[in-house]
Each structure stands twice: as structure tokens, then as C-alpha cells.
Design an enzyme around this catalytic site. Structure first.
Site, PDB file in Angstrom:
ATOM      1  N   ASP A 336       2.991  -9.399   9.880  1.00  0.00           N
ATOM      2  CA  ASP A 336       2.743  -8.148   9.196  1.00  0.00           C
ATOM      3  C   ASP A 336       3.988  -7.281   9.333  1.00  0.00           C
ATOM      4  OD1 ASP A 336       1.304  -6.118   7.909  1.00  0.00           O
ATOM      5  OD2 ASP A 336       0.640  -5.274   9.810  1.00  0.00           O
ATOM      6  N   ASP A 637      -1.837  -6.383  13.092  1.00  0.00           N
ATOM      7  CA  ASP A 637      -2.494  -5.362  13.889  1.00  0.00           C
ATOM      8  C   ASP A 637      -3.709  -4.753  13.215  1.00  0.00           C
ATOM      9  OD1 ASP A 637      -1.218  -4.020  11.896  1.00  0.00           O
ATOM     10  OD2 ASP A 637      -0.203  -2.565  13.172  1.00  0.00           O
ATOM     11  N   ASP A 641      -5.845  -8.130   8.855  1.00  0.00           N
ATOM     12  CA  ASP A 641      -5.126  -9.304   9.365  1.00  0.00           C
ATOM     13  C   ASP A 641      -6.050 -10.282  10.090  1.00  0.00           C
ATOM     14  OD1 ASP A 641      -2.549  -8.375   8.553  1.00  0.00           O
ATOM     15  OD2 ASP A 641      -2.556  -7.002  10.255  1.00  0.00           O
TER      16      ASP A 641
END
Length: 901
Positions: A336, A637, A641
Site C-alpha cells: 500500500d 494498513d 487491505d
């Protein structure tokens, strides 16, 4: 629309007008739902809660620990020895099996709590309109059609469609990856708009950062975006780790080999050699016990546990033990952007004044940093143009900066406004002093329909002025002149805005105008075309300082790093380029939707940056990479995700600023949120795998050597050099001493210079297999040599067997120093002192063997007898010869350029 439709039919609520939404939901935006409506819809739609995940009962998890081919063979061997009243051997075999089962049961007992963490993101309470009254209710009682009132700081309790909004901004980072709060309005968007661009929707679990809203519930529970993500988490099948797959394959191969050799040995001994069936059967049981590396599961667990401890020291907490080694197998890291590669803290990086562009250093909310013009550091006190720009950002601001160097800095309020506060400090302005010198009298808060914020100030000299900040095109439309008083050159400023935007920056324009000193209030009527443009501020969520070096380290190790984010494509590409990724352009979620699986596999291998990606896009990308044989790690996070974290070969969550959903879906949690920690963890994972291979390289030749002694004795028609109980003794004491020493081995030189292991590479390759066969042959040779020499010297069978057992133990001890490096020589300071545990356990082993040989209780249990000095001299001489023979083989590999196996 009927209640059945409310419960089951997906609707593009963001594409409907407010009137259509109200009509479709059969609700009243002023009165809300009636009591009977609520009861009927609650019955049909269910509570606004997510379902709990089913769990396997403890008894089943415990029994599954015995579901392993090697364990089956050991259980059969243990049962056979017990039936034959060989209680010592049976107790040792069954004890080893039980200990291994308990270790696996405890590890697996740390079950996933991902869905519970996702459920916790739903708000506990909601303020609704029902029967014309405002009521605070349990959020679990919300139903489609409820009218919810929201204010700054509220957590959104369900998926809502905005009906009315005032200055509404919502933090959706956990759901979309967007770095800054998103403006929300009641306007409809195109039906094809991606999740991050549905500005009329509010999603469960997100936070209202600013403003107020009245919104209608359109989805509850499992039908919300968070509920859909929870379903994805539940549906994702957790893949076996590389180590699990390799060990399972290895166990099957060893089991088949043992059964074949055992059957052939029994057939030869009984049918050809004419030995008694019971005698041959006991020999075959001894062969099976000798060949099975019963200590391997415990050794592997200890190696992994030590790796876990080392990773925890480096701020990576491992939630599933095999994940330690999995990191060493990774060939692709999908990460990410927000909060992982970047700080998730907005920073001003560019200031555009009328005649120059300035650079701002420093990251995050810590005030360290400065404003630079070339190599020169500027101070606002000495630069009026800079002072006016930075002062405007400081005063036209509702955020607060709190904390300090020790506990960390944090912004209370909008992250963009927090970045302007930090900018003022980096430019040398004293915030309390400036605010005291120019007190605020009134303000117009930022609203998405106006796209600016304005504040009215007086100074102590009797002057009054209005400060303005907002979207560049909106502020430029309100300006007439530049800071030097010349007419505004809109084309010039538009080029400058475009330049910042191409760099992935969020651009703010700041302006000022003088007003009547008697003015004490401010309204939108006062904001018209009369302002002086002070300049532009380019802001970005910057890459972490250590992230670029960590990405480079991964790339040097042959690991591709791919950034997947819900943020805009331009921003994602700019961050990717700054990190050294292939970021000529980002592949967007819409483009991914248009591709079939084959095309996506091709593009996924070429592109490093993916933008506007939803949870489904992340899952497809991971599947595409895995289909190419890649070992994929996913870092993240946000709750968005969580499905990808679970689907990847290994999931890595951010522990500081990550959501509970991400942490619970992951295998590894980083306590410092630094991408660099992943690079350290990959290094440790490779060291762990090397040490597991060294443990195999140590245990298998010694086990095969012991089994070879029995096979050779039966086929040659000789007395057995060792009994089953004696073999178990050797296996047990060497497994708990010598094999454990390899768990403490430091990493081989250049461990991060190797390419990742191939996904389908076997646990034991050709070089390893040759070493095992070679050492096994040496073990058989020296053991038989001692045994036959002892018998020829007139010693008893008990003394000859005692000599053979000590030869096995001492041969394994010297081999420990051979195997500490795959091909490097076993001498020199590093090899001798690099692992002090190896020396300590060698001393322990010598003591145990002396007890085995000379203590009467041990002699009674294991049928041993004392040895004379001549026998010990022969044992030591053969051990040295065996050590040198292995070193000669290693020298051949070195000459061929082989450094690892």
C-alpha cells in the site's frame, strides 16, 4: 421499492438524485421512518452487524496435528514396539509424537480474528430521525431508510447516501487509501464512478473529519462496503506457506522411501536370509525409527521461534510461525502507499511565489526542516514575500499541532491545514506570536460548494484584512493582482499549478485583501474578485525517508516492489517514481476491470504502480502474480487491505497506524510502520530458511547413515551394530543438542544478493541430495569399521555396539562443524567462534555419551559396556577422517563456483 429489494438488490445509490433516493427508500428526510416501518425492515434486513466467522473446535485442531505421513509411520512403529512390550522404545517414540502435536496445536490456537476486527469498525451508536424526533440508538438497530445526523468526529454507522451536507469532509483512508479527507456533497455521480470518487456516499467505519450531514441509510451489516470486505476476508483461502508445502512434500517422499526400503529389507531378511520373522520385524522397526527425522519438527519450530524473536527485536511481530521463513521466499512485495511507503502525514514540499519556486525539506508533522532557495536556507523574517504566504497559511487555519519529539507530533484537525502549521515553523514563524499579533474576528469554514476558507483579522495597528486559501482555480478567479501589484497572469499561474499537479502534489492557492478596519464579520458576499494572490503551496504525503533505500535493497535481492493504492493515478505515479519504481504511468482500477486474467498477468509483471484500486482489484493482482509462480507479500494498513493481506502468501500489516482489521488478517505486524523493516524481515527470513536447510543437511545424512547400518547388516548377514533403542538415544541426544545449534547460525555472506527461491523449487536440490548421500555413506562406513574392528579385537557384542553408537555420535558432532557453512571451509575465526552454541552443545554431547557408556543405569537400559582407550582412539581417528572427507567434497563445490545449496 419493496423491503425485499432493500435487503437484497444492489443499487448505484451514488448515481441517484436526492429525491430519487428518498423515493426508492420510501422514507421521509424530515420525519424519518415510523416505528412499524423500522420493525418490518429490521425483520427483513436483519441487524446492522457483521456475521461471526465459524471456528474449528479445539479437539479437531488437536487431532489434525497427527495428519502427517511421517507421524503415521512413527505411530505405527510406536504401536508395534508397545505390542512387543519394548516399553522404552515405545515411550520415546510416542513422547516425540505427542510433543510435536502440542507445539502445532498451540501455534494454530492463535486463530484469525479478522472478521471480529472488521466488525469493530462499525459505530456503536447513531443519531437518527424517527417519528419526527431525534433519537440516539444502538447502531445495530439501523435499517435501510433511516435518516442519520452526523457531525465532526462521528464514525459513520452504515452505508449512507448524503441528503444534505455543510462543509462535510470524511476520512476514508482506511477504506480507499486516500491520504486526505474527502469532500462530500449531496450531488449524484456517474454510475461507473469508483468507490473513492463517490462523493455522495458515506461508508460504514469511516470518520467525519469536518462539517455536518443528514444522510439516508442505504445498506447495513454485510451489505455495506465493510461487510463486503469482511465477506472477501472470509472467502479467501489461506495458502500454505512455502515451508509447509516443501516439508509436506519432503515428508511424503521420505515416508514412501522408508516403506519401500523397509519392505525390501523385511522380504530379503525373512525370505532370502532365512531370519526369524520377529527378529527381522524388530530390525525393520529400528530402520524406520533410524530413518525418520523425528526431531525435525521440533528443530524447525525452534529455528522459526528464534527467527521470530530476532524479527521482534527488529520491530516485526510474527503472528504465524511459518511466516518467518515465508518472508525469505518472497519474490514480489505488493505494498500500500499511504502509511506504508509514505508517512500518512501531509507535508508542504513546494512554495511558488511570483518570481521563484522554493523547496521545503522535512517530512511529516515534526517541525524539523527548512525552506530552501537553491542551497540557501530562507527565513520568513528576512523575506517579505515568503512571510506573507506562510503567514496566510498559518492564520487561515483551524488545525492544531500537538505532541513533541519524544511522544511524536500529531495534528488535531485537517491534515492539509496541519501541514501549513508545520510549514510556518519550518519557515521560522512563531505560531503563538503571529496569532496574538493578528487575532481572528470571523471566519468562513471550508465548504465543498465554495472550495475555499476565509478568515477576517485585525492587527494592533488598526488594519483589517481577509485571508483566503482554497482550490487554485477558485482562488485565482477571486484575484486581480499579484504580490507585486501587477495584473494577475492567469496563464502563467495555471502552468505552475499544472507542474505541481504532475508531480503528484495537492495544490493550494493563498491570497489576501485589505478591508475596512471597522469590519467585524465575514460572509460570502465579502469574497469577490478583489484579492492579491500570494502564491501556491504544493503538498504531498511524502515517501518515508528510509523507504527508497529499503525498496532498492529489495530490488537488489531480486524482489519486485509493486505499489497498490486507492489514491489518484498522478499522485501514485509521482510517489512511485520518487521510490525508484517503474512508474512511467500507473495502471488504474478501471483498466484492470477491462482486462481478462491473461492480460492482467502480463500487465501485472510489467507495471509497478496501480492506482484507484479496490479490494477486489488487489485480490486479482495478487492472484495474477501467484499464477505466474511468484511468492507474494502484501503490506497494508486499511480495512480495504484485509482481504489481500489474507490472500497473499504472507500479509504484513502496519501496527502503529493500521486498522485492527489489517493487523488481524496479517501474518506479520510491523510495530514501527516502516517499509524498511520489511527488508530486514526478508533478510531474517532467508537466514531462517538457510538454517532449516542446514538442519536438514545435518539430520538426514545422520539418520540415513543409521538406517544404512541396519540395512547393510541384514543384507550382509551380519549382527546389527546398533539396536532400535540405541538409535533412538542417538537421535534424541543429537536432536536436542547438535541440531539445535544450527538454529543460532548467523546469516551466510551475501544472503540478500541471491535471487528469490523459485516457487516450485524442492526443499532438497541436487547439491543437497548429493551431500546427504555422500555423508550417509561415510557414516555407514565409519560405524561398520568401528563395529567390526571391535569384534575382531575380541570385544563383546555389547562393547562393539557401544563403540558403534559413540562413533555415530562423534561423527555427527564433527559433521556439525562441516555443515555450519554450505561450501565455505570449516576453519577460521568466524567458523570457530561465530556460533558459540555449537561448542557448548558439543561439550554437553560428550558428557551424555560418557554417561551412556559408563553409568550402570544407562548400561542396564541401553545394553552398553565400558570402552578402553584404544577403542576411543580408533573412534576419534575415524571421526577426523570423516571430517576431512566432507571438507574435501566442499572444496570441490567451491572450485565449481557453488556457494550455497
Amino acid at each position: 421499492m419493496t423491503s425485499e429489494h432493500l435487503a437484497a438488490t444492489p443499487v448505484a445509490w451514488h448515481a441517484l438524485s436526492v429525491d430519487d433516493v428518498v423515493a426508492a427508500l420510501r422514507t421521509d428526510p424530515v420525519q424519518g421512518l415510523t416505528g412499524p416501518d423500522v420493525a418490518e425492515r429490521l425483520t427483513r434486513c436483519g441487524a446492522n452487524r457483521l456475521p461471526e466467522a465459524p471456528r474449528r473446535p479445539a479437539w479437531r485442531r488437536f487431532l489434525l496435528q497427527f495428519h502427517n505421513p511421517l507421524i503415521y509411520v512413527l505411530l505405527v512403529a510406536g504401536g508395534a514396539t508397545l505390542a512387543l512390550q519394548d516399553h522404552v522404545d515405545a515411550a520415546v517414540i510416542l513422547g516425540v509424537v505427542l510433543v510435536n502435536a502440542m507445539i502445532g496445536f498451540v501455534q494454530e490456537g492463535k486463530a484469525e480474528r479478522a472478521l471480529e476486527a472488521v466488525r469493530s469498525m462499525l459505530a456503536a451508536h447513531a443519531l437518527v430521525l424517527r417519528d419526527g424526533e431525534r433519537r440516539a440508538i444502538d447502531a445495530g438497530e439501523l435499517v435501510p431508510g433511516d435518516i442519520v445526523c452526523l457531525a465532526s468526529g462521528d464514525r459513520v454507522p452504515a452505508d449512507l447516501r448524503v441528503l444534505r451536507a455543510k462543509g462535510l469532509r470524511v476520512n476514508e483512508a482506511a477504506l480507499t487509501g486516500e491520504s486526505v479527507p474527502v469532500d462530500k456533497t449531496a450531488e449524484a455521480q456517474a454510475a461507473s464512478a469508483p468507490l473513492a470518487d463517490r462523493h455522495g456516499m458515506l461508508h460504514a467505519g469511516t470518520l467525519v473529519a469536518q462539517g455536518q450531514a443528514v444522510a439516508a441509510v442505504v445498506a447495513t451489516g454485510e451489505r455495506t462496503e465493510i461487510g463486503r470486505i469482511g465477506s472477501l476476508v472470509r472467502e479467501v483461502v489461506t495458502l500454505a506457506t512455502p515451508l509447509t508445502r516443501r516439508l509436506d512434500q519432503f515428508a511424503r517422499q521420505i515416508t514412501i522411501l522408508i516403506l519401500v526400503i523397509g519392505a525390501a529389507t523385511f522380504a530379503y531378511g525373512y525370505l532370502v536370509a532365512g531370519l526369524a520373522a520377529l527378529e527381522v520385524f524388530l530390525a525393520v522397526v529400528g530402520l524406520a525409527v533410524a530413518a525418520i527425522p523425528e526431531g525435525l519438527p521440533a528443530v524447525v519450530t525452534i529455528v522459526l521461534a528464534l527467527g521470530t524473536r530476532a524479527m521482534a527485536h527488529d520491530r516485526a511481530v510474527v503472528r504465524r510461525l511459518p511466516a518467518v521463513e515465508t518472508l525469505g521466499s518472497v519474490s514480489v512485495i505488493c505494498t500500500d502507499k499511504t502509511g506504508t511507503l509514505t508517512c500518512n502525514e501531509m507535508s508542504a514540499v513546494r512554495l511558488v511565489l511570483m518570481d521563484r519556486t522554493l523547496r521545503v525539506t522535512g517530512t511529516g508533522y515534526a517541525p524539523e526542516g527548512a525552506v530552501h532557495q537553491g542551497e540557501r536556507v530562507l527565513d520568513a523574517a528576512d523575506d517579505p514575500a515568503l512571510d506573507h504566504l506562510v503567514r496566510c497559511g498559518l492564520l487561515c487555519n483551524d488545525a492544531r499541532l500537538e505532541g513533541g519529539a519524544d511522544e511524536g507530533w500529531r495534528v488535531i484537525g485537517d491534515p492539509t491545514e496541519g501541514a501549513l502549521l508545520v510549514l510556518a515553523r519550518r519557515a521560522g514563524l512563531d505560531s503563538p506570536g503571529v496569532e496574538a499579533a493578528c487575532p481572528r474576528l470571523d471566519a468562513i469554514p471550508f465548504e465543498s460548494e465554495h472550495r475555499y476558507m476565509a478568515t477576517l483579522h485585525h492587527d494592533h495597528d488598526g488594519r483589517a484584512f481577509v485571508l483566503l486559501k482554497g482550490a487554485p482555480e477558485r482562488v485565482l478567479a477571486l484575484c486581480t493582482v499579484q504580490a507585486d501589484g501587477t495584473p494577475l497572469d492567469e496563464a502563467l499561474w495555471q502552468r505552475r499549478i499544472d507542474e505541481s499537479a504532475r508531480a503528484g502534489e495537492r495544490v493550494l492557492a493563498l491570497a489576501r485583501c485589505e478591508v475596512d478596519p471597522g469590519q467585524v464579520s465575514l460572509s460570502h458576499a465579502d469574497i469577490h474578485r478583489r484579492f492579491t494572490l500570494l502564491g501556491l503551496v504544493g503538498l504531498i504525503d511524502p515517501p518515508r525517508p528510509e523507504a527508497r533505500a529499503a525498496v532498492a535493497r529489495c530490488q537488489e535481492a531480486g524482489i519486485r516492489v509493486k505499489m497498490i493504492t486507492g489514491d489518484h493515478a498522478v499522485t501514485a505515479a509521482a510517489i512511485g517514481k520518487a521510490l525508484g519504481l517503474q512508474a512511467d504511468r500507473a495502471l488504474t482500477g478501471d483498466e484492470i476491470d477491462a482486462m481478462d486474467d491473461a492480460m492482467l498477468q502480463s500487465r501485472a509483471s510489467e507495471v509497478d504502480v496501480f492506482a484507484r484500486a479496490s479490494p477486489e482489484h488487489k485480490l486479482r493482482l495478487i492472484s495474477a502474480l501467484q499464477a505466474q509462480g511468484q511468492f507474494v507479500a502484501m503490506t497494508g494498513d486499511g480495512v480495504n487491505d484485509a482481504p489481500a493481506l489474507k490472500a497473499a502468501d504472507i500479509g504484513v500489516a502496519m501496527g502503529l497506524k493500521g486498522t485492527d482489521a489489517a493487523r488481524e488478517a496479517a501474518d506479520v505486524v510491523l510495530t514501527d510502520d516502516h517499509f524498511a523493516t520489511i527488508a530486514h524481515a526478508v533478510h531474517q527470513g532467508r537466514v531462517v530458511f538457510d538454517n532449516i536447510k542446514k538442519s536438514l543437511l545435518f539430520m538426514m545424512p545422520t539418520n540415513f547413515g543409521e538406517a544404512g547400518v541396519i540395512v547393510l547388516a541384514i543384507f550382509a548377514g551380519l549382527a546389527l551394530p546398533v539396536t532400535a533403542g540405541q538409535i533412538l538415544w542417538v537421535n534424541t541426544v543429537t536432536a536436542v543438542t547438535l541440531a539445535l545449534a544450527l538454529a543460532f547460525e548467523p546469516g551466510e555472506p551475501g544472503v540478500m544478493s541471491r535471487p528469490p527461491r523459485l516457487a516450485r523449487a524442492p526443499l532438497i536440490g541436487g547439491a543437497l541430495a548429493f551431500r546427504m548421500a555422500y555423508v550417509s555413506a561415510l557414516m555407514v562406513a565409519v560405524t561398520f569399521a568401528v563395529f567390526e574392528w571391535s569384534l575382531a579385537s575380541g570385544h563383546s557384542l555389547e562393547q562393539a555396539r557401544t563403540a558403534a553408537v559413540n562413533m555415530l555420535a562423534l561423527g555427527e558432532m564433527v559433521y556439525l562443524f562441516n555443515v555450519r557453512h554450505f561450501t565455505a571451509p570449516a576453519w577460521g575465526r568466524e567458523v570457530l567462534l561465530g556460533n558459540r552454541v555449537a561448542f557448548a552443545v558439543s561439550v554437553v554431547l560428550v558428557g551424555l555419551q560418557l554417561a551412556f557408556t559408563y553409568l550402570p543405569p544407562m548400561q542396564a537400559v541401553f545394553q552398553t559396556a565400558p570402552l578402553d582407550l584404544a577403542t576411543w582412539a580408533v573412534i576419534v581417528a575415524l571421526a577426523v577422517a570423516k571430517f576431512l572427507a566432507v571438507e574435501a567434497e566442499k572444496a570441490v563445490w567451491r572450485a565449481r563456483g557453488v556457494t550455497t545449496m
